[in-house]
Every structure is written in structure tokens, then in C-alpha cells.
Design an enzyme around this catalytic site. Structure first.
Site, PDB file in Angstrom:
ATOM      1  N   TYR D 101       0.841  -1.203   0.000  1.00  0.00           N
ATOM      2  CA  TYR D 101       0.000   0.000   0.000  1.00  0.00           C
ATOM      3  C   TYR D 101       0.871   1.246   0.000  1.00  0.00           C
ATOM      4  CZ  TYR D 101      -3.063   3.745   1.543  1.00  0.00           C
ATOM      5  OH  TYR D 101      -3.746   4.937   1.604  1.00  0.00           O
ATOM      6  N   GLU D 189      -3.758   7.112  -4.136  1.00  0.00           N
ATOM      7  CA  GLU D 189      -3.302   5.827  -3.617  1.00  0.00           C
ATOM      8  C   GLU D 189      -2.884   4.891  -4.742  1.00  0.00           C
ATOM      9  OE1 GLU D 189      -6.141   4.941   0.324  1.00  0.00           O
ATOM     10  OE2 GLU D 189      -6.597   4.019  -1.601  1.00  0.00           O
TER      11      GLU D 189
END
Lengths: 289, 381, 289, 381
Positions: D101, D189
Site C-alpha cells: 500500500y 493511492e
């Protein structure tokens, strides 16, 4: 004593795995410098001639309790490397790399200034303190003998030329600082004079300047205000034409500013003994000391 | 890298800096066509990377397309500061009410960009500094924040413009800053920024010198303008290609050294002994034999050269490599002009032996070497 | 006394020639605020209801000895206006404008912080000190009675609602601060508490919070550490759904953070009396004071 | 403004962030064609501005073009979080070794951008924060300097990557920062950033939410992607057009107020009295009669609405204008559902008179008003 670099200096070599980095890390070690770590992102865990390599300065500093940095990374990454060294509080940060964009230099120098860190360079041969056998730079160490003269210069080999002449004449050096050949450098001659003034070991100054800008004129003004050590100067580029960049990015006469004549005049006016040729420097020093 | 006025203006326009209506032309016929398109009296301006082109006759005015063609014909044949004029800019002629100077450069001592302006423009900033220093306004740019719109307005006020002009003048200043910031300008100027009699503001000239060290960040621009970064002759181009610092001078002694400061000092030493250098050639650090040979070859391409002085302070550079390079150049190229070599430092002895066995004279101090080469040059002449 | 704004405050209205600027400059004057100058580049030399207009804050400050600024310029120019006010050392700088890009807010707030200047807002109704009859804001002045309660709020009309209720109940306000409805604002509730703590006139605090972020939780933590004035709070948005922006850019529950429940829990845990409805605020204050 | 994965990925690629080979498709046939072009097993992914599309069946894998076509047919018919799926992204299916992530958002308390990373990706950052908070690395971005390359490297080290991966992971982090900085990201993201079994790193998903307040700086982007800034229904679009804050909820009472805080508090008050709001509608400051009428009209377009509560704290907003707007809405549109008005402040009396003569009930406190409207709603039901 001496300035910026002494026996307590523990150096990180940023970009140690490159040709230049490896070569000079070894040369510094050989001279006596405490090269305690190197960095090269992606090469952490390896070593260069026994010097441990880390991915980041943060790790290197933490593991090896380093105090200073010397940077050999390519120009496009040098500003980042300098900011990395600054972020870890290393001081001084010596930027050997040349051809840094001036915009990057401005930024790095400003950030360093805000945090009380001295940047040497860019485009500098570095710093050497012969008595402590410590050099954070690429100069040939044997040329510099220990002694009481503080040497500052905007150029590299010309510095070696003058240092060699001094050594031959039996005059030693406390610390020699390569200020760097770029228009914007981290340490100006005036700031260098201030450092040397505080150093008890330094009894005289040699200032090697060149055409371009008015850093020497400003140093002269500072000297005139009451600098209390004898100063000998040499200015390169008396015969350089206007408008041409003489090798160093900073060595250019723009319009009527930056001429050797103006610098020599200002220095002489401030009581500085200005040598006509490099070989005169030791003679003038002997007269003054 | 210096940009031509026409190139700089294209960039300026993309930053909302208004310029006069204008087009580049490479032939007199094209200039006529452009003047016809503009349909007003025009200025025909030499596109050349040198100052003072006006005084050199590189700017002419034309009321008709015929006149524009004639002006272009004159100008396109010129050389200004020894540079050929390969294009002209044909531009609407302006009715001048006021000439204003604005420029941005790097202040070495502050280690900041500095924005400079004067309501009395039309001459170089150096001339301005002499003629009306009190009219020059300087503002330093915060290295972290850059230059703000309000600062441009403060500057316009400080330059003495009336309220109604503050925003428009500030717009040009801010636009110029945006150019400087976006293109790593070493120097960028609008001189003159012209206020016309009918109240318009236009950038009548445009200067943009990009920091050579930052060119790698501007590949798009360089590709776009489709030319080499600088006006260079073959020798300069070759030296740049080999990453050597090379400058041609008026004399006849080529000085080949390692290090910029040493090279300058060597030039000075030659002059002190009554000689004149033809060439500043800095080999840089750690040159090997091949590089030394290449340096000598480049120096020899310049017809003015009558003698060569190689001055090396060995550190990373090894004297034996230098000696090998010198010998190779001499043998392979059959150099017939005098060569004086001075080398000290790393592997000095080995180097000396190589030179001795090739019969090349070798000296230990730069003053001796300078004296000797000047002497030899005079003997040759 | 009071905080941030008092009788000595001399205000510049940036963007005074716009509709909002003119309207509220007049309203501030009418209330009693010392509005000493306005700015509007290009309109220097004119005046608005007798208030002199300058091209730059620099000129305005110099001519009128101003101390604070209130900004009404459109969002795209508001950051520049704030930096201009900061550069002249005006303090506080009240940014009424809404819809500032958060990137601009970050920059402005950071620069102000570095120079010791308080930014109020953006997207705030401003500040009012009723006793001094000084408001640097757009709130209806008559709603606020002078007194000893420090009021801080992330919203506008809800503040007026609560202030009006307090006034009706006979409870006055030392200073009311609109913190602003954006995610990033210059003054957080915790920082506000610190200001009020130093003010002798303030004897109790009303904190009007809303969903989004955890500024209230942080204020609660600060209070719990030993804040010595009684605090009453109201949190708007108990019934707001997650993921929806409730009018203010800052009023959004992201994942599980920013809920009214969490804020109320934290505040109650810190000993704060949390009102269920705005009208309970005066009752709770009376109990605590 | 939220961007679709396919839009965000195009931007990511322009910042040298590697993504899997992939193409958008709007029809099943196009999806087949794209799968054929890719020539490998593919993932077919719903392009929809909602999280959890995987759980909703919005991602399917296909080994053959036939399967890809079928998958696209399924997905293109779906609604996910009540949003229609109008396109799919057909992308090379990756052989996953590790899911990582990285994300960048704004930290409200620090008032800085914050870069967040975890070597354990593939779930939302909220889930990560619960499941393995010790694996989350956060670095704040200096507001003046931005995020540096070395910081990205420090972050990769802190995330636990081995030396040989530091540069490549840092490259993605720095690339993402460059996207965030260039596009005024509120949130961006890469989740997951995938390390494949053959050692490649690829951004398998891409999220980019641009700060709505900064959209004016990104006209080029918005023009380029040729669609409205957000997924909005007709009512939302209309409210945005009139610069009103409008949110639809599950209940049946439309709350129309001035000020976001007041509107939220009004919703809460309705709930405290046992009611449920259908509508958050903030008229903003200084609404005139026309605006009030428009707000009521927009609220009435939502079929769930059974009653209207107007709650106004008059300051710049004048109660007489509000009253006029309410009366006009009621008369012109023939509003048949109950309306409760609460107004105090500027020109309260005049407003009250206007309402009284139109026979509209008027209350002085928001609690009374909330109680009343809940009561009326129950009577109607």
C-alpha cells in the site's frame, strides 16, 4: 583546532559505489580520514574496502555516528543527497559534484543555512586539515603540510599548485577549504574568514580568487573593517576576456563586474598582499608572518 | 544556453506575456510575406545571440512589405559580434511612450534569484546602473516560496507606476518570474517592456539564458527548438562533446591544463612574460593519455595557435598518462609547432622519462614554462 | 483583554473593492471596528466609505499603522493575499474566503506559523470581541454580548445560533473565534484553548465542533491534561452519514474517523459538558460557571 | 473530484509509474478485442467511483478473450454503490507475490501532506490500521520543500523492503508524490502496488481524488477526460450549479438552512425528536428570495421528501427574503407537503408577517421547529 574538519570528524561518503566515490573514499581512508560509512540506495549491506554501505544516510549516521558528509552522486541527484545529509544534521556537507543546476544550489544552501549547517561547494575539491590527517575531499593530501595558514580557494588544482609551493617553502596549512567554482556556493570567502578568525591555530590567510562575481571584493571589505590576521591573495584570470566562461561556471566577467583588476584593487586597498604569480604567495607570507 | 529572441518570445507568450504580433523569417521573401500579414509598419530584427545588435545595424524599420524585404536582405547577410544572422523577426512596430526594464538573474552573494526592474528601460542593466541607479528596484526571491503576485505588485509600485498600471506591470513581472522558475533561467529579461502611446504593454525584446547545468530538465524545449544548445564553432563543439572547457582568445599560445583556476593562472603567467594565449583548455580532473591527446588535437585545430603549453598539476591526473598523451599527439599528428610541458605531482618521474625519451622539453615550474613558451613563440615568428 | 482582537486592533480589509469586501468593511466600521485601510491592486488612491484604499498591504500598513488583516479576495488569489499580509507582520490574518485549495492553505499556514502569526480560517466568519466593539469578521455583531466566555466554532451560523442563545440567557462572550470549516485551518481548537487560557477575562469556554478530523479529540486530550477553565461543547453532525461532505470541506466522516460519537466520547471523558442541542449550551454554562 | 481508475492510471503513467498493460472498454465486444490485444489472462475491472467494487463482483478474471467478453457483459450491467458501471478496464492479470500500500493525503492536524505506506497492502488503509498498524509507515511532507527522493528511500527502508528493492519502491512513492503535488490531490493511492512473482512492481489500482477547490488549476485535465467533475444525480448537479451544499439521506424531512453547521445541527435536532432527514441543503450566506425558492424546488425533486423544515439564522441573510422565497415556492409550485419555518435575526418581524399572511406556520426556536416537523410528518404518514 583548525576549522570544519578535525580529528573528531566522521565522514559518510554519499555515492560511494560510483567510480569517483570508491576511488576517493579509498584515498581519504589512506590519508587518514575517518570514513565511517558510505551510502548508495540499493546497495545497503555491502561494503567498499571495508567501509559499510547503507541505503540511506539515516541508517548510516545511526549505525556509525557520523558527523560529516561528502557527496559524489551525479549532478541530477546531488541536491537530493545534500538535503538528505542536511536532514540528518551532518556538518559540514561537502559537495564535490559539479554542474549542479543553480536553482538546486540556491535551495540546498538556503535549507542548510536555516539549519546552521555549512555546505562546502558544490564543485569543490573539499576541505583538508593536514595536522589532523583528515581530508574530506579529493585533493592530493601529500601536497598539504600542517601549519598555521588558512587557505581558501575557488579552484582545485591551482590550490594544489599554491599549497605545494607553500610546502616547499616550509609553510604549513591549518585547514584548506575549496570554496567551489560555481556562482552560488555554500561558503563565501567572507564566511570563511569568519571561521578562520575563530581558530586559534590559524595565523595567516591565503585567499585564492578568480574572476566572476564580487565575493573577493566583499571579503576585502570585511578585511578592511578590521580582520586581524595577515592575508595574502592571488587572483586568477587577469587576462581573461569579458563574457567568456573560463571553465568554472562562476568564472565569468559580466559587463564590467567580476574583473581581476577590481578584485586586486579592492584587496590591496584592504591591506592584502596580492601575489602576481602563484609562486609569490609563499614569499609574501613569509614577509607578513 | 542562450535562446534567440524569437524562441524566448514563444516561451514568454505561453506564460501570458504579451509580445508584439510577429513572425520569424529566414529569407527576404518570407520577411515580405510576414510584413504583409501584419499589415502595419514593422521592425525587422536580426536573430543573433549577441547584445548591441541595434548599434550593429541589426534592427531596421519598414513601412511597407517592400521595405521589409529590403531590410531583411540587408540584415540576413550580416555578421554581428562575429555570428552570422540566419533569421530575422518581423514584428509590429510599436509607438513608444515609455521603455521599461525587467529582468531576473541570480545574486551570487545572497544566493537567491533577484528580480530587477526600472521604469527607465531600453538600455542594458549595466548602463542603467550607471545612468540612473536610483531608478533601479531590486527584490530578492525567497528560495522556498518563490516570487509572489503581491511582490510583483509591490515592485510595480516601487518602480513608480501609477495605480492603474500596477496590475498590468506586475503581470509582466510575475510572468517573467514564472518563466525563470520553469526554465532554470540564469538570466531572463524583457528589455524593453514597452508602453505604447495607446496604452498597451508589450514585451518588445526577450532574453532567456538557461542554466547549462539544468538543460537535462528541459529536453522537451530543446527538442522543440531543434537546434544545438549554443552557437559554437567546430572546435568548441568538439571540446564540449569531450567535456573540456575551451575558450578561444586573441593570442597564439594554446594553454592546456587541468583545472579552471590553473588554466587561468597559466594564461596570466604567459601574459606576464609578454606572450598571449590563444586557447584556454581545461582537461578536467584525471585525464588519461587519450584525453590529453584529444585536447592537443582540438587546440591544434585553431589556426591561430603557434605554440602549445601543457601545464599539469598532478593529483588524480597522472603525469605518465599526460606524457603518453603528449607523445602520442606529437607522433600521430606530427606536431611541428613548439610544445612546452610542465608537470608535477603524481608519477612525475615516469612522465619525465617518457617525455625525455621522446625528446620533448620538460619544466618544473609554471613560470619557467610560461617564459619558455613565450620565448619559443617569438623565435618561431 | 480578550484574545487576538482588542481595542488596539487596526484592520486592513484586503479586497475591499469587491462586493463582499465593501459590504463587510462598512459593517465592521458600523460595529465599531477600526478599519483603517483597504487594499485592491489598481485602485490605490480611492476610498470606500472614507476608508483609504491602497495598491499593496505594504503601503496600507505604512500609512495607517495597521495591525491585522481580513481577506475577502477570491479563492484563487487568497493565498497570495495572506502571504502579503504575513510579509507585513499583520497579526492575526483572518481569511474569510472559502474554497481555497488545501495546498495553498498548507503553505500559508506554515509560513504564518514560522513567523509567529495567527491565521484565522480560511472559510471562517472571523473573530469578534464584543466588549471592545471590535469584530474582524462577517458575523452579525448584535448577537454577541460582552462577557467572560470564550467561544470557538468550526461553523458560522451555528455559532450565531449559540451566541444568540447565550445572550438571551444573559451570558456574554470575551472573544468568539470562527475557526473555519476547512480541513486545514490556521488555528486548531487546541491552539485556541491555549490562547484563551492566557486571557484573564475568559472564565469558561464553549467549543462548537462538528464531524470530520479529530481536532475535537485532540482538544479533549489537551483539556484532560489539566486545562483549568470549564468547557461546554456542542458537536454538530451526530446523524451525518459516513463519506458525505456536509457543506464544509472539513465536515466528512472518513472511514471510522471523524464521527460525532467519537468526539463526544472524548470530550465527555475529559470532563467537558457536551450539549445535545444548541439551546442546552447556556444551561450547561450556568451550571459550570 | 474523483477520477476513475483508468483516468488516474493514465496520469500515473505520465509520472513514470508503471501500471499493468491495459485498456478501457465500454462494450463487451471492445473488452474482447482488448483482451486479444493483451494476449494473456486479464482482469476485467468495473470503472466506478466507489470502494469495495471487488466485493460487489466488479472485478473478474478471464483467461481468454471469450471469458473477458462475458465478464465485461456481466460487469457493464451492474450498479455498484448505486452507481452504474459504464466502462471496464481490461488489464493484464498479475501473478502476485506481495501486495503493497502507498497513499498520500492531507493531515489536518499537522496541516501537511502525509505519505503513508505499508508492505502489507491489498486492503483499505482503515483496515490496515486495524489489522496491522505496526506495519504502517507515515512521513510528513515539508510544506516548503516537498517530498524528496531520499525520503522516499527512507520510507521504503522503513516499510521493510530489502536493499535491492529500495530504489524501485521509492520510485513509486516519489512518483505518487509528484502526482499528488501536480494535481492538488486530496487523496491518491496505489493499492495494491503489486510485486509479481517474476519480480516486477506495478500499480495494480490507482486512486486520485482532486481537491475540488483546486479544480480551476486543472482545466486541461478536466477538458481532456471529457466528463463532468463528479458522479452526481440531477438534483446534486442542480444544487452544485447553484453553489448550494446538498446531500441526500435516508429519511423523509428536507432540512433547508443557512450554514453547514446549522444544517447539520438541524438534522440532529430532527433525529432527537424521532424524525429522519432526507436532505441536507445549505443555502449559504445571504440567500435572497429567489435562492430560497430554488433550494426548496431542488429539495422537492427528491421523491423521499415528506416534509420541509426551513431553519434560518438571519445575519446577512434577511428573514423577509427567506419568507418571500418560501411563499413563492409554495404558491408557484403548489407545495402540498407540510412546511415548517423557523427564522430569527435580521428583519425577523417583516418575515413573520409575510409568512403569517400566507398562512405558513412560523416558529422561533429550532427545537420547536424540529419537533413540529417530525410531528407533521408522522401525521401525514
Amino acid at each position: 583546532m583548525a576549522v570544519l574538519v578535525d580529528k573528531k570528524t566522521r565522514v559518510i561518503v554519499q555515492g560511494i559505489t560510483g567510480t569517483q566515490g570508491t576511488f576517493h573514499a579509498t584515498a581519504m581512508l589512506d590519508y587518514g580520514t575517518k570514513v565511517v560509512a558510505g551510502t548508495s540506495p540499493g546497495k545497503g549491506g555491502t561494503d567498499i574496502k571495508g567501509i559499510p554501505v547503507y541505503d540511506t544516510v539515516k541508517e548510516a549516521k545511526k549505525a556509525q555516528d557520523a558527523t560529516a558528509s561528502i557527496i559524489f552522486v551525479p549532478a541530477a541527484f546531488a541536491a537530493d543527497a545534500a538535503l538528505e545529509a542536511i536532514s540528518q544534521g551532518l556538518n559540514p556537507v561537502v559537495v564535490i559534484t559539479e554542474h549542479l543546476p543553480v536553482k538546486d544550489e540556491i535551495r540546498v544552501i538556503h535549507v542548510a543555512f536555516e539549519r546552521g549547517i555549512t555546505i562546502i561547494g558544490p564543485n569543490t575539491p573539499g576541505i583538508i586539515t593536514p595536522k589532523a590527517k583528515q581530508k574530506v575531499g579529493i585533493m592530493p593530501g601529500h601536497v598539504f603540510a600542517p601549519g598555521n595558514v588558512g587557505l581558501m580557494s575557488r579552484s582545485g588544482t591551482l590550490t594544489y599548485e599554491i599549497a605545494a609551493g607553500m610546502t616547499l617553502a616550509g609553510i604549513g596549512i591549518s585547514t584548506a577549504i575549496g570554496l567551489g567554482g560555481d556562482p552560488c556556493v555554500g561558503l563565501t570567502p567572507t564566511e570563511g574568514l569568519k571561521l578562520f578568525r575563530k581558530d586559534k591555530e590559524t595565523k595567516a590567510i591565503v585567499l585564492v580568487g578568480e574572476i566572476g562575481g564580487d565575493a573577493e571584493e566583499r571579503a576585502a571589505a570585511y578585511i578592511k573593517e578590521g580582520f586581524d590576521l595577515p592575508v595574502v591573495a592571488f587572483i586568477a584570470g587577469r587576462t581573461a576576456p569579458a563574457g567568456k566562461r573560463m571553465g568554472h561556471a562562476g568564472a565569468i566577467i559580466s559587463g564590467s563586474t567580476g574583473t581581476a583588476e577590481a578584485k586586486i584593487r579592492a584587496l590591496e586597498d584592504a591591506g592584502v598582499a596580492v601575489a602576481k604569480r602563484p609562486s609569490e604567495v609563499p614569499q609574501l607570507l613569509k614577509k607578513l608572518m | 544556453m542562450k535562446l534567440y529572441e524569437m524562441e524566448a518570445k514563444e516561451i514568454f507568450r505561453s506564460f501570458n506575456i504579451t509580445t508584439p504580433a510577429g513572425y520569424a523569417a529566414k529569407t527576404p521573401e518570407e520577411a515580405r510575406k510576414r510584413a504583409t500579414e501584419i499589415g502595419k509598419p514593422v521592425a525587422v530584427k536580426a536573430q543573433v545571440l549577441a547584445g548591441k545588435r541595434g548599434k550593429a545595424g541589426g534592427i531596421k524599420f519598414a513601412d511597407t512589405p517592400d521595405q521589409a524585404e529590403a531590410a531583411a536582405r540587408d540584415i540576413l547577410g550580416m555578421r554581428i559580434s562575429d555570428l552570422p544572422v540566419e533569421a530575422v523577426l518581423v514584428e509590429e512596430k510599436l509607438d513608444i511612450q515609455q521603455e521599461i526594464y525587467i529582468g531576473i538573474t541570480v545574486d551570487r552573494n545572497e544566493r537567491k534569484y533577484v528580480v530587477i526592474g526600472s521604469a527607465a528601460g531600453g538600455m542594458s542593466i549595466e548602463e542603467l546602473a550607471v545612468k540612473s541607479p536610483e531608478k533601479i528596484v531590486k527584490m530578492y526571491v525567497d528560495p522556498m516560496l518563490g516570487f509572489q503576485s503581491y511582490e510583483a505588485q509591490e515592485m510595480a509600485v516601487a518602480m513608480g507606476f501609477p495605480s492603474k498600471m500596477v496590475r498590468s506591470v506586475a503581470g509582466f513581472i510575475l510572468g517573467l518570474w514564472n518563466v525563470a522558475d520553469a526554465y532554470d533561467a540564469e538570466l531572463t529579461e524583457i528589455n524593453p517592456l514597452i508602453l505604447t502611446k495607446d496604452g498597451r504593454l508589450l514585451a518588445a525584446d526577450a532574453r532567456l539564458n538557461i542554466d547549462d547545468s539544468a538543460l537535462y530538465r528541459h529536453k522537451k524545449l530543446i527538442d522543440g527548438i531543434k537546434r544545438k544548445p549554443a552557437e559554437q564553432n567546430e572546435r568548441e563543439r568538439l571540446a564540449a562533446e569531450h567535456d573540456m572547457a575551451y575558450v578561444e582568445l586573441d593570442g597564439n599560445i594554446a594553454c592546456i591544463c587541468n583545472g579552471a583556476g590553473l588554466t587561468m593562472a597559466t594564461l596570466d603567467a604567459v601574459a606576464l612574460h609578454g606572450g598571449n594565449a590563444s586557447t584556454f583548455l581545461d582537461l578536467g580532473g584525471g585525464a588519461d593519455a587519450e584525453r590529453v591527446k584529444k585536447g592537443i588535437e582540438i587546440a591544434l585545430m585553431y589556426p591561430n595557435v603557434r605554440a602549445i603549453l601543457v601545464n599539469i598539476m598532478g593529483g588524480i591526473t597522472r603525469c605518465d598518462e599526460v606524457a603518453k598523451g603528449v607523445v602520442a599527439a606529437r607522433q600521430e599528428r606530427g606536431v611541428s609547432i613548439p610544445m612546452v610541458i610542465r608537470m608535477v605531482g603524481t608519477n612525475e618521474k615516469q612522465g619525465q622519462e617518457i617525455l625525455s625519451s621522446a625528446g620533448i622539453p620538460f619544466l618544473k615550474t609554471m613560470e619557467e614554462a610560461a617564459e619558455r613558451v613565450v620565448q619559443l613563440t617569438k623565435e618561431v615568428a
